[in-house]
Write an enzyme that holds these catalytic residues in place. Structure first.
Site, PDB file in Angstrom:
ATOM      1  N   HIS A   1       0.748  -0.903  -0.251  1.00  5.69           N
ATOM      2  CA  HIS A   1      -0.164   0.029  -0.085  1.00  5.69           C
ATOM      3  C   HIS A   1       1.056   1.142   0.162  1.00  5.69           C
ATOM      4  O   HIS A   1       1.389   1.406   0.850  1.00  5.69           O
ATOM      5  CB  HIS A   1      -0.711  -0.213   0.993  1.00  5.69           C
TER       6      HIS A   1
ATOM      7  N   HIS B   1       1.313   5.764  -2.175  1.00  6.23           N
ATOM      8  CA  HIS B   1       0.364   5.967  -2.673  1.00  6.23           C
ATOM      9  C   HIS B   1       1.737   7.464  -4.011  1.00  6.23           C
ATOM     10  O   HIS B   1       1.409   7.520  -4.655  1.00  6.23           O
ATOM     11  CB  HIS B   1      -0.379   6.954  -2.227  1.00  6.23           C
TER      12      HIS B   1
ATOM     13  N   GLU C   1      -7.916   2.083  -4.119  1.00  7.19           N
ATOM     14  CA  GLU C   1      -8.404   1.576  -2.271  1.00  7.19           C
ATOM     15  C   GLU C   1      -9.829   3.456  -2.875  1.00  7.19           C
ATOM     16  O   GLU C   1      -9.253   4.238  -3.508  1.00  7.19           O
ATOM     17  CB  GLU C   1      -7.182   2.776  -1.974  1.00  7.19           C
TER      18      GLU C   1
ATOM     19  N   ASP D   1       4.181   3.629  11.662  1.00 10.28           N
ATOM     20  CA  ASP D   1       5.375   5.012  11.410  1.00 10.28           C
ATOM     21  C   ASP D   1       5.422   5.536  12.716  1.00 10.28           C
ATOM     22  O   ASP D   1       6.431   6.116  13.365  1.00 10.28           O
ATOM     23  CB  ASP D   1       4.350   5.607  10.629  1.00 10.28           C
ATOM     24  N   GLY D   2       4.963   5.196  13.887  1.00 11.41           N
ATOM     25  CA  GLY D   2       4.639   5.503  14.874  1.00 11.41           C
ATOM     26  C   GLY D   2       4.004   6.136  15.099  1.00 11.41           C
ATOM     27  O   GLY D   2       3.604   6.902  16.388  1.00 11.41           O
TER      28      GLY D   2
ATOM     29  N   ASP E   1       2.392   2.922   3.115  1.00  9.30           N
ATOM     30  CA  ASP E   1       1.109   4.220   2.795  1.00  9.30           C
ATOM     31  C   ASP E   1       1.526   5.688   2.531  1.00  9.30           C
ATOM     32  O   ASP E   1       0.372   6.667   2.772  1.00  9.30           O
ATOM     33  CB  ASP E   1      -0.270   4.410   3.847  1.00  9.30           C
TER      34      ASP E   1
ATOM     35  N   ALA F   1      -2.787  13.272   7.502  1.00 11.01           N
ATOM     36  CA  ALA F   1      -3.644  13.425   5.710  1.00 11.01           C
ATOM     37  C   ALA F   1      -2.577  12.198   4.946  1.00 11.01           C
ATOM     38  O   ALA F   1      -2.780  12.387   4.174  1.00 11.01           O
ATOM     39  CB  ALA F   1      -3.288  14.735   5.206  1.00 11.01           C
TER      40      ALA F   1
END
Length: 396
Positions: free
Chosen positions: A62, A64, A132, A254-255, A280, A319
Protein backbone atom coordinates in the site's frame (compact mmCIF):
# COMPACT_ATOMS: atom_id res chain seq x y z
CA UNK A 1 23.75 -11.38 -15.42
CA UNK A 2 26.81 -12.62 -13.54
CA UNK A 3 26.64 -14.28 -10.17
CA UNK A 4 26.70 -12.21 -6.98
CA UNK A 5 28.12 -13.52 -3.73
CA UNK A 6 27.20 -11.87 -0.43
CA UNK A 7 29.31 -13.07 2.50
CA UNK A 8 30.43 -12.31 6.07
CA UNK A 9 27.05 -11.10 7.31
CA UNK A 10 23.92 -11.91 9.28
CA UNK A 11 21.47 -13.61 6.90
CA UNK A 12 17.81 -13.08 7.86
CA UNK A 13 15.73 -16.20 7.22
CA UNK A 14 12.03 -16.86 7.82
CA UNK A 15 12.30 -17.61 11.53
CA UNK A 16 15.98 -17.24 12.35
CA UNK A 17 19.24 -15.70 11.23
CA UNK A 18 22.58 -17.13 10.20
CA UNK A 19 25.64 -15.40 11.64
CA UNK A 20 28.70 -15.24 9.38
CA UNK A 21 26.55 -16.38 6.50
CA UNK A 22 26.48 -16.09 2.72
CA UNK A 23 23.98 -15.89 -0.12
CA UNK A 24 24.85 -16.73 -3.72
CA UNK A 25 22.74 -15.21 -6.49
CA UNK A 26 22.70 -16.53 -10.04
CA UNK A 27 20.90 -14.26 -12.50
CA UNK A 28 17.49 -13.42 -11.06
CA UNK A 29 17.37 -16.24 -8.49
CA UNK A 30 18.92 -17.22 -5.17
CA UNK A 31 21.16 -20.17 -5.89
CA UNK A 32 22.43 -21.01 -2.40
CA UNK A 33 22.83 -19.71 1.14
CA UNK A 34 24.37 -20.95 4.35
CA UNK A 35 26.92 -20.51 7.13
CA UNK A 36 30.55 -19.61 6.54
CA UNK A 37 32.06 -19.06 3.10
CA UNK A 38 32.23 -21.04 -0.13
CA UNK A 39 34.45 -20.96 -3.19
CA UNK A 40 32.95 -19.06 -6.12
CA UNK A 41 33.90 -18.55 -9.75
CA UNK A 42 36.41 -15.82 -10.53
CA UNK A 43 33.93 -13.62 -12.39
CA UNK A 44 31.44 -13.62 -9.51
CA UNK A 45 30.69 -10.20 -8.01
CA UNK A 46 31.69 -10.39 -4.33
CA UNK A 47 30.06 -8.18 -1.70
CA UNK A 48 31.48 -8.28 1.81
CA UNK A 49 28.65 -7.61 4.25
CA UNK A 50 31.15 -6.79 7.02
CA UNK A 51 28.74 -8.06 9.64
CA UNK A 52 25.70 -6.22 8.28
CA UNK A 53 22.29 -7.81 7.80
CA UNK A 54 21.13 -9.33 4.52
CA UNK A 55 17.34 -9.37 4.41
CA UNK A 56 14.67 -10.47 1.96
CA UNK A 57 13.40 -7.54 -0.08
CA UNK A 58 10.58 -5.45 1.37
CA UNK A 59 7.13 -5.74 -0.23
CA UNK A 60 4.89 -2.67 0.18
CA UNK A 61 1.24 -3.58 -0.33
CA UNK A 62 0.00 0.00 0.00
CA UNK A 63 1.89 3.04 -1.27
CA UNK A 64 0.58 6.22 -2.91
CA UNK A 65 3.73 8.16 -3.63
CA UNK A 66 7.13 9.50 -2.67
CA UNK A 67 9.96 11.68 -3.92
CA UNK A 68 7.49 14.46 -4.80
CA UNK A 69 5.21 12.24 -6.91
CA UNK A 70 1.83 10.55 -6.49
CA UNK A 71 0.45 7.69 -8.56
CA UNK A 72 -2.69 9.78 -9.06
CA UNK A 73 -0.56 12.16 -11.15
CA UNK A 74 -0.88 9.39 -13.76
CA UNK A 75 2.38 10.24 -15.50
CA UNK A 76 5.28 8.01 -16.40
CA UNK A 77 7.58 10.37 -14.51
CA UNK A 78 5.51 9.92 -11.35
CA UNK A 79 5.32 6.12 -11.52
CA UNK A 80 9.04 5.72 -12.14
CA UNK A 81 9.93 8.45 -9.67
CA UNK A 82 8.06 6.68 -6.87
CA UNK A 83 9.64 3.32 -7.71
CA UNK A 84 13.10 4.91 -7.78
CA UNK A 85 12.49 6.69 -4.47
CA UNK A 86 11.35 3.71 -2.42
CA UNK A 87 13.96 1.31 -3.76
CA UNK A 88 16.49 3.44 -1.84
CA UNK A 89 14.86 2.32 1.40
CA UNK A 90 14.72 -1.41 0.75
CA UNK A 91 11.42 -1.72 -1.12
CA UNK A 92 11.92 -4.29 -3.86
CA UNK A 93 8.27 -4.66 -4.90
CA UNK A 94 5.17 -2.52 -4.43
CA UNK A 95 1.48 -2.19 -5.21
CA UNK A 96 0.85 1.30 -6.67
CA UNK A 97 -2.24 2.60 -4.90
CA UNK A 98 -4.92 5.01 -6.08
CA UNK A 99 -7.17 7.40 -4.19
CA UNK A 100 -10.89 7.95 -4.49
CA UNK A 101 -11.48 9.83 -7.74
CA UNK A 102 -13.77 10.31 -10.68
CA UNK A 103 -13.86 7.44 -13.16
CA UNK A 104 -11.59 9.17 -15.67
CA UNK A 105 -8.94 9.62 -12.97
CA UNK A 106 -8.99 5.92 -12.13
CA UNK A 107 -8.69 4.98 -15.80
CA UNK A 108 -5.77 7.38 -16.21
CA UNK A 109 -3.89 5.57 -13.43
CA UNK A 110 -4.60 2.20 -15.03
CA UNK A 111 -3.38 3.44 -18.41
CA UNK A 112 -0.18 4.83 -16.93
CA UNK A 113 0.51 1.63 -15.00
CA UNK A 114 0.45 -0.31 -18.27
CA UNK A 115 3.10 2.00 -19.72
CA UNK A 116 5.22 2.23 -16.56
CA UNK A 117 5.30 -1.55 -16.16
CA UNK A 118 7.25 -1.79 -19.41
CA UNK A 119 9.64 1.06 -18.54
CA UNK A 120 10.41 0.37 -14.87
CA UNK A 121 13.97 -0.94 -14.94
CA UNK A 122 15.65 1.13 -12.22
CA UNK A 123 13.27 1.04 -9.24
CA UNK A 124 11.15 -1.25 -7.10
CA UNK A 125 9.10 -3.70 -9.15
CA UNK A 126 5.36 -3.22 -9.65
CA UNK A 127 3.22 -6.13 -8.49
CA UNK A 128 -0.17 -4.83 -9.58
CA UNK A 129 -2.58 -2.00 -8.85
CA UNK A 130 -4.33 -1.47 -5.51
CA UNK A 131 -7.50 0.61 -5.85
CA UNK A 132 -8.44 2.41 -2.62
CA UNK A 133 -12.03 3.58 -2.99
CA UNK A 134 -14.28 5.02 -4.19
CA UNK A 135 -16.60 2.61 -2.36
CA UNK A 136 -16.03 3.90 1.18
CA UNK A 137 -18.05 4.99 4.21
CA UNK A 138 -18.44 8.74 4.08
CA UNK A 139 -18.22 8.93 7.86
CA UNK A 140 -14.77 7.30 7.76
CA UNK A 141 -13.45 9.06 4.66
CA UNK A 142 -10.35 10.47 6.37
CA UNK A 143 -8.55 12.58 3.76
CA UNK A 144 -10.35 10.92 0.83
CA UNK A 145 -12.34 13.41 -1.28
CA UNK A 146 -16.03 13.07 -0.31
CA UNK A 147 -17.16 14.31 -3.73
CA UNK A 148 -16.23 10.98 -5.30
CA UNK A 149 -17.26 8.55 -2.55
CA UNK A 150 -20.11 6.30 -3.64
CA UNK A 151 -21.65 2.82 -3.28
CA UNK A 152 -20.50 -0.08 -5.47
CA UNK A 153 -22.20 -0.07 -8.85
CA UNK A 154 -21.83 -3.34 -10.80
CA UNK A 155 -21.61 -1.75 -14.23
CA UNK A 156 -18.85 0.53 -12.97
CA UNK A 157 -16.63 -1.97 -11.16
CA UNK A 158 -17.15 -4.65 -13.81
CA UNK A 159 -16.07 -2.13 -16.42
CA UNK A 160 -12.97 -1.16 -14.44
CA UNK A 161 -11.93 -4.79 -13.92
CA UNK A 162 -12.46 -5.64 -17.57
CA UNK A 163 -10.40 -2.61 -18.58
CA UNK A 164 -7.20 -3.66 -16.83
CA UNK A 165 -5.75 -7.07 -15.93
CA UNK A 166 -3.37 -5.44 -13.44
CA UNK A 167 -5.76 -4.78 -10.55
CA UNK A 168 -4.88 -7.22 -7.77
CA UNK A 169 -6.50 -5.59 -4.73
CA UNK A 170 -9.44 -3.27 -4.07
CA UNK A 171 -10.15 -1.58 -0.71
CA UNK A 172 -13.78 -0.82 0.15
CA UNK A 173 -16.25 -0.65 3.05
CA UNK A 174 -18.03 -4.02 3.43
CA UNK A 175 -21.22 -2.59 4.96
CA UNK A 176 -22.20 -0.53 1.90
CA UNK A 177 -25.20 -1.57 -0.21
CA UNK A 178 -23.92 -3.98 -2.86
CA UNK A 179 -20.51 -4.45 -1.19
CA UNK A 180 -20.91 -8.20 -0.69
CA UNK A 181 -21.77 -8.81 -4.35
CA UNK A 182 -18.83 -6.57 -5.21
CA UNK A 183 -16.52 -8.73 -3.06
CA UNK A 184 -17.87 -11.90 -4.63
CA UNK A 185 -17.12 -10.52 -8.08
CA UNK A 186 -13.60 -9.54 -7.05
CA UNK A 187 -12.78 -12.96 -5.65
CA UNK A 188 -14.22 -14.66 -8.74
CA UNK A 189 -11.79 -12.58 -10.79
CA UNK A 190 -8.74 -13.18 -8.60
CA UNK A 191 -8.76 -9.74 -6.95
CA UNK A 192 -8.32 -9.36 -3.19
CA UNK A 193 -11.13 -7.45 -1.43
CA UNK A 194 -9.78 -5.42 1.48
CA UNK A 195 -11.93 -3.63 4.04
CA UNK A 196 -11.18 0.06 4.46
CA UNK A 197 -12.65 3.41 5.52
CA UNK A 198 -15.48 1.55 7.16
CA UNK A 199 -18.04 2.02 9.93
CA UNK A 200 -18.98 -1.66 9.95
CA UNK A 201 -19.84 -3.43 13.17
CA UNK A 202 -18.45 -6.89 13.96
CA UNK A 203 -21.32 -8.80 12.37
CA UNK A 204 -20.97 -6.84 9.10
CA UNK A 205 -17.21 -7.43 9.02
CA UNK A 206 -17.71 -11.13 9.64
CA UNK A 207 -20.18 -11.32 6.78
CA UNK A 208 -17.75 -9.39 4.60
CA UNK A 209 -14.95 -11.78 5.57
CA UNK A 210 -17.11 -14.69 4.45
CA UNK A 211 -17.40 -12.98 1.06
CA UNK A 212 -13.64 -12.42 0.70
CA UNK A 213 -12.75 -9.32 2.75
CA UNK A 214 -9.74 -11.03 4.35
CA UNK A 215 -7.42 -8.03 4.79
CA UNK A 216 -7.92 -4.88 6.88
CA UNK A 217 -6.46 -1.81 5.16
CA UNK A 218 -4.36 0.46 7.45
CA UNK A 219 -5.69 -1.19 10.62
CA UNK A 220 -6.99 1.34 13.20
CA UNK A 221 -7.00 4.18 10.65
CA UNK A 222 -10.43 5.19 9.30
CA UNK A 223 -12.33 2.29 10.82
CA UNK A 224 -14.85 1.79 13.60
CA UNK A 225 -14.19 0.58 17.11
CA UNK A 226 -16.69 -0.14 19.86
CA UNK A 227 -19.85 1.96 19.47
CA UNK A 228 -22.84 2.42 21.73
CA UNK A 229 -26.44 2.78 20.67
CA UNK A 230 -28.69 3.52 23.62
CA UNK A 231 -27.69 0.95 26.26
CA UNK A 232 -26.13 -1.58 23.90
CA UNK A 233 -22.50 -1.77 22.83
CA UNK A 234 -21.40 -3.08 19.44
CA UNK A 235 -17.97 -4.40 18.52
CA UNK A 236 -16.59 -2.64 15.48
CA UNK A 237 -14.13 -3.29 12.67
CA UNK A 238 -11.09 -3.12 14.94
CA UNK A 239 -12.48 -5.75 17.30
CA UNK A 240 -13.45 -7.90 14.31
CA UNK A 241 -9.88 -7.71 13.05
CA UNK A 242 -8.71 -9.18 16.31
CA UNK A 243 -11.48 -11.75 16.73
CA UNK A 244 -11.35 -13.21 13.22
CA UNK A 245 -8.22 -15.32 13.43
CA UNK A 246 -7.70 -15.56 9.68
CA UNK A 247 -8.09 -11.82 9.08
CA UNK A 248 -4.84 -10.20 7.97
CA UNK A 249 -4.12 -6.62 9.00
CA UNK A 250 -1.82 -4.06 7.46
CA UNK A 251 -0.16 -1.50 9.72
CA UNK A 252 1.21 1.95 8.90
CA UNK A 253 4.21 1.43 11.12
CA UNK A 254 5.34 5.05 11.31
CA UNK A 255 4.71 5.08 15.06
CA UNK A 256 2.26 7.95 14.59
CA UNK A 257 -0.79 6.57 12.79
CA UNK A 258 -0.45 3.59 15.13
CA UNK A 259 1.38 4.60 18.34
CA UNK A 260 3.75 2.23 20.19
CA UNK A 261 1.21 0.73 22.66
CA UNK A 262 -1.03 -0.26 19.74
CA UNK A 263 1.92 -1.61 17.75
CA UNK A 264 2.58 -3.90 20.71
CA UNK A 265 -1.09 -4.86 21.09
CA UNK A 266 -1.52 -5.75 17.42
CA UNK A 267 1.63 -7.86 17.50
CA UNK A 268 0.56 -9.58 20.72
CA UNK A 269 -2.84 -10.57 19.34
CA UNK A 270 -2.26 -11.10 15.60
CA UNK A 271 1.43 -12.07 15.46
CA UNK A 272 3.88 -11.56 12.58
CA UNK A 273 2.19 -14.10 10.30
CA UNK A 274 -0.97 -11.94 10.11
CA UNK A 275 0.60 -8.46 10.05
CA UNK A 276 1.83 -6.70 6.92
CA UNK A 277 3.75 -3.47 7.39
CA UNK A 278 2.93 -0.81 4.79
CA UNK A 279 4.19 2.71 4.25
CA UNK A 280 0.90 4.10 2.85
CA UNK A 281 3.31 6.85 1.81
CA UNK A 282 2.15 9.96 -0.02
CA UNK A 283 4.21 12.20 -2.31
CA UNK A 284 6.16 13.84 0.54
CA UNK A 285 7.95 10.62 1.54
CA UNK A 286 11.74 11.13 1.32
CA UNK A 287 11.15 14.89 0.88
CA UNK A 288 11.78 17.83 3.24
CA UNK A 289 8.98 18.73 5.63
CA UNK A 290 6.65 21.60 4.71
CA UNK A 291 3.63 22.06 2.48
CA UNK A 292 2.68 19.27 0.08
CA UNK A 293 -0.31 17.87 -1.80
CA UNK A 294 -2.26 14.69 -1.16
CA UNK A 295 -3.44 13.18 -4.43
CA UNK A 296 -3.03 14.69 -7.87
CA UNK A 297 -0.63 17.59 -8.17
CA UNK A 298 -3.21 19.48 -10.27
CA UNK A 299 -6.16 19.40 -7.86
CA UNK A 300 -5.16 17.45 -4.76
CA UNK A 301 -5.61 18.37 -1.13
CA UNK A 302 -3.09 20.85 0.35
CA UNK A 303 -1.43 19.38 3.44
CA UNK A 304 1.38 20.21 5.81
CA UNK A 305 4.15 17.72 6.62
CA UNK A 306 5.56 18.09 10.11
CA UNK A 307 6.57 15.86 13.00
CA UNK A 308 7.09 12.98 10.58
CA UNK A 309 3.55 12.85 9.19
CA UNK A 310 1.27 14.69 6.75
CA UNK A 311 -1.61 16.61 8.32
CA UNK A 312 -4.57 18.61 7.11
CA UNK A 313 -3.74 22.30 6.97
CA UNK A 314 -5.77 22.96 10.15
CA UNK A 315 -3.91 20.11 11.92
CA UNK A 316 -7.24 18.45 12.74
CA UNK A 317 -6.31 15.05 11.27
CA UNK A 318 -3.51 13.10 9.63
CA UNK A 319 -3.42 13.26 5.84
CA UNK A 320 -0.99 10.51 4.98
CA UNK A 321 2.25 8.82 5.88
CA UNK A 322 5.74 9.83 4.80
CA UNK A 323 7.29 6.57 6.00
CA UNK A 324 9.79 4.41 4.16
CA UNK A 325 10.13 0.63 4.38
CA UNK A 326 13.33 0.49 6.42
CA UNK A 327 11.80 2.99 8.84
CA UNK A 328 8.94 0.56 9.46
CA UNK A 329 11.46 -2.12 10.40
CA UNK A 330 13.29 0.21 12.78
CA UNK A 331 10.03 1.30 14.38
CA UNK A 332 8.67 -2.17 15.02
CA UNK A 333 11.98 -3.29 16.52
CA UNK A 334 12.42 -0.21 18.71
CA UNK A 335 8.89 0.97 19.41
CA UNK A 336 7.05 -2.34 19.08
CA UNK A 337 9.88 -4.26 20.79
CA UNK A 338 9.74 -7.25 18.43
CA UNK A 339 12.68 -9.36 17.20
CA UNK A 340 14.28 -8.17 13.97
CA UNK A 341 13.52 -11.45 12.20
CA UNK A 342 9.79 -11.02 12.87
CA UNK A 343 9.75 -7.33 11.92
CA UNK A 344 11.30 -8.25 8.58
CA UNK A 345 8.80 -11.09 8.12
CA UNK A 346 6.00 -8.51 8.38
CA UNK A 347 7.59 -6.54 5.54
CA UNK A 348 8.44 -9.49 3.31
CA UNK A 349 7.08 -12.99 3.86
CA UNK A 350 3.64 -12.02 5.18
CA UNK A 351 2.88 -9.54 2.36
CA UNK A 352 4.06 -12.15 -0.15
CA UNK A 353 1.65 -14.69 1.32
CA UNK A 354 -1.24 -12.21 1.25
CA UNK A 355 -0.63 -11.63 -2.47
CA UNK A 356 -0.13 -15.36 -3.16
CA UNK A 357 3.42 -14.85 -4.41
CA UNK A 358 5.10 -16.51 -1.43
CA UNK A 359 6.25 -19.36 -3.66
CA UNK A 360 8.82 -17.00 -5.22
CA UNK A 361 9.15 -13.86 -3.10
CA UNK A 362 9.35 -12.86 0.54
CA UNK A 363 12.24 -14.90 1.91
CA UNK A 364 15.79 -16.01 1.35
CA UNK A 365 15.38 -19.50 -0.07
CA UNK A 366 16.91 -21.47 -2.92
CA UNK A 367 15.08 -20.80 -6.18
CA UNK A 368 13.38 -17.64 -4.91
CA UNK A 369 13.65 -14.28 -6.66
CA UNK A 370 16.86 -12.49 -5.78
CA UNK A 371 15.18 -9.54 -4.01
CA UNK A 372 17.59 -8.61 -1.24
CA UNK A 373 18.43 -5.71 1.06
CA UNK A 374 21.56 -4.91 3.04
CA UNK A 375 20.75 -3.20 6.36
CA UNK A 376 23.40 -1.61 8.55
CA UNK A 377 23.53 -2.01 12.32
CA UNK A 378 21.06 0.88 12.68
CA UNK A 379 18.67 -0.83 10.22
CA UNK A 380 19.04 1.66 7.38
CA UNK A 381 19.07 0.24 3.85
CA UNK A 382 22.47 0.43 2.17
CA UNK A 383 21.90 -1.76 -0.89
CA UNK A 384 18.77 -2.98 -2.68
CA UNK A 385 18.78 -5.81 -5.21
CA UNK A 386 15.69 -6.45 -7.35
CA UNK A 387 15.59 -9.69 -9.32
CA UNK A 388 19.37 -10.01 -9.13
CA UNK A 389 20.04 -6.46 -10.26
CA UNK A 390 21.45 -3.89 -7.82
CA UNK A 391 19.11 -0.89 -8.05
CA UNK A 392 20.52 1.11 -5.13
CA UNK A 393 23.88 1.09 -3.43
CA UNK A 394 24.86 3.68 -0.86
CA UNK A 395 28.55 2.81 -0.83
CA UNK A 396 30.73 1.52 -3.63
Amino acid sequence: MSKTYFYNGAIILSDSQISNGYVLVDGTKILDFGHGEIAVESDTVKINLNGRYLSPGFIDLHVHGGGGFDFMDATLEAFLGIANTHVQFGTTAMCPTSLTAELSGIYAVLDCYEEALKMNDTGAAFLGIHLEGPYLALSQRGAQDPIYIRDPEPSEYMGILSYSPHIIRWSAAPELPGALKFADYLTENGVLPSLAHTDAIYEEVLEGFNHGFSLATHFYSAMSGITRKNAQRFAGTIEAGYLIDDMDVEIIGDGIHVPPPLLKLIYKIKGPDRIALVTDAMRAAAMPEGQSILGRASDGLPVIVEDGVAKLMDRSAFAGSVATADQLIRNYVRLGEVPLVEAIKMMSQTPARILNINHRKGKIEKGYDADLVILNEDLFAELTMVMGDIKFQKYS
